[in-house]
Write a protein that holds these residues in place. Structure first.
Motif, PDB file in Angstrom:
ATOM      1  N   LEU A  66     -28.465 -15.741 -51.879  1.00 57.93           N
ATOM      2  CA  LEU A  66     -28.314 -15.465 -50.447  1.00 57.93           C
ATOM      3  C   LEU A  66     -27.010 -14.740 -50.114  1.00 57.93           C
ATOM      4  O   LEU A  66     -26.939 -14.019 -49.127  1.00 57.93           O
ATOM      5  N   SER A  67     -25.986 -14.904 -50.955  1.00 60.48           N
ATOM      6  CA  SER A  67     -24.719 -14.227 -50.696  1.00 60.48           C
ATOM      7  C   SER A  67     -24.823 -12.722 -50.927  1.00 60.48           C
ATOM      8  O   SER A  67     -23.974 -11.966 -50.471  1.00 60.48           O
ATOM      9  N   ASN A  68     -25.851 -12.284 -51.634  1.00 63.69           N
ATOM     10  CA  ASN A  68     -26.025 -10.867 -51.945  1.00 63.69           C
ATOM     11  C   ASN A  68     -26.948 -10.143 -50.979  1.00 63.69           C
ATOM     12  O   ASN A  68     -27.237  -8.957 -51.172  1.00 63.69           O
ATOM     13  N   ILE A  69     -27.427 -10.838 -49.949  1.00 67.77           N
ATOM     14  CA  ILE A  69     -28.277 -10.196 -48.943  1.00 67.77           C
ATOM     15  C   ILE A  69     -27.720 -10.500 -47.558  1.00 67.77           C
ATOM     16  O   ILE A  69     -27.035 -11.501 -47.358  1.00 67.77           O
ATOM     17  N   ALA A  70     -27.983  -9.603 -46.618  1.00 66.68           N
ATOM     18  CA  ALA A  70     -27.562  -9.797 -45.233  1.00 66.68           C
ATOM     19  C   ALA A  70     -28.709  -9.415 -44.309  1.00 66.68           C
ATOM     20  O   ALA A  70     -29.505  -8.523 -44.624  1.00 66.68           O
ATOM     21  N   LEU A  71     -28.778 -10.091 -43.195  1.00 62.99           N
ATOM     22  CA  LEU A  71     -29.800  -9.801 -42.197  1.00 62.99           C
ATOM     23  C   LEU A  71     -29.604  -8.389 -41.661  1.00 62.99           C
ATOM     24  O   LEU A  71     -28.471  -7.941 -41.469  1.00 62.99           O
ATOM     25  N   LEU A  72     -30.699  -7.671 -41.436  1.00 70.42           N
ATOM     26  CA  LEU A  72     -30.639  -6.315 -40.909  1.00 70.42           C
ATOM     27  C   LEU A  72     -30.697  -6.386 -39.386  1.00 70.42           C
ATOM     28  O   LEU A  72     -31.639  -6.942 -38.825  1.00 70.42           O
ATOM     29  N   ASP A  73     -29.671  -5.841 -38.739  1.00 67.76           N
ATOM     30  CA  ASP A  73     -29.636  -5.828 -37.280  1.00 67.76           C
ATOM     31  C   ASP A  73     -30.671  -4.832 -36.771  1.00 67.76           C
ATOM     32  O   ASP A  73     -30.597  -3.639 -37.077  1.00 67.76           O
ATOM     33  N   ALA A  74     -31.635  -5.299 -35.997  1.00 72.12           N
ATOM     34  CA  ALA A  74     -32.725  -4.450 -35.515  1.00 72.12           C
ATOM     35  C   ALA A  74     -32.227  -3.331 -34.608  1.00 72.12           C
ATOM     36  O   ALA A  74     -32.784  -2.235 -34.587  1.00 72.12           O
ATOM     37  N   LYS A  75     -31.159  -3.590 -33.870  1.00 71.98           N
ATOM     38  CA  LYS A  75     -30.645  -2.621 -32.909  1.00 71.98           C
ATOM     39  C   LYS A  75     -29.958  -1.437 -33.601  1.00 71.98           C
ATOM     40  O   LYS A  75     -30.197  -0.281 -33.268  1.00 71.98           O
ATOM     41  N   GLU A  76     -29.083  -1.732 -34.596  1.00 73.32           N
ATOM     42  CA  GLU A  76     -28.284  -0.693 -35.237  1.00 73.32           C
ATOM     43  C   GLU A  76     -28.738  -0.354 -36.659  1.00 73.32           C
ATOM     44  O   GLU A  76     -28.196   0.558 -37.274  1.00 73.32           O
ATOM     45  N   ASN A  77     -29.694  -1.117 -37.190  1.00 75.94           N
ATOM     46  CA  ASN A  77     -30.212  -0.912 -38.550  1.00 75.94           C
ATOM     47  C   ASN A  77     -29.100  -1.017 -39.604  1.00 75.94           C
ATOM     48  O   ASN A  77     -29.061  -0.257 -40.554  1.00 75.94           O
ATOM     49  N   LYS A  78     -28.174  -1.935 -39.382  1.00 83.53           N
ATOM     50  CA  LYS A  78     -27.060  -2.179 -40.297  1.00 83.53           C
ATOM     51  C   LYS A  78     -26.979  -3.672 -40.582  1.00 83.53           C
ATOM     52  O   LYS A  78     -27.504  -4.486 -39.811  1.00 83.53           O
TER      53      LYS A  78
END
Length: 104
Positions: A66-78
């Motif tokens: 889990l430390s190697n993945i991050a949620l993708l912000d839908a608004k900014e795609n980052k």
């Protein structure tokens, strides 16, 4: 502890051989702090023939930490970190980058 990443979330890989790739979380394994992400961390497995499956080399997703993945912000795609906010007595996940409430 509340789950910051859940099944069905869109995530981006921060480290490893698939760095920069995005995918959908298929399964979260909290006891191992790992998640299985569609199309990420693919490994080849030699499969013995059974009544239901043919023999051969199959490619499937292996769990990624889990430390190697991050949620993708839908608004900014980052990538974004996840925070929590209580609204109307209900605890909701919030994207730290944009401040928007995450669906799900």
């Amino acid at each position: 502890m509340a789950a910051k990443i859940k099944k069905g979330d869109k995530v981006i890989v921060l480290a490893g051989k698939d760095k920069g790739k995005t995918g959908e979380v298929l399964q979260v394994i909290p006891s191992e702090t790992r998640a299985v992400v569609q199309g990420i961390n693919l490994v080849k497995r030699h499969q013995r023939q059974t009544q239901t499956q043919d023999a051969g080399i199959i490619t499937k997703e292996a769990p990624i930490h889990l430390s190697n993945i991050a949620l993708l912000d839908a608004k900014e795609n980052k990538p974004t970190r996840v925070g929590f906010k209580i609204e109307d007595g209900v605890k909701k996940r919030v994207a730290k980058r944009s401040g928007e409430v995450i669906d799900g």
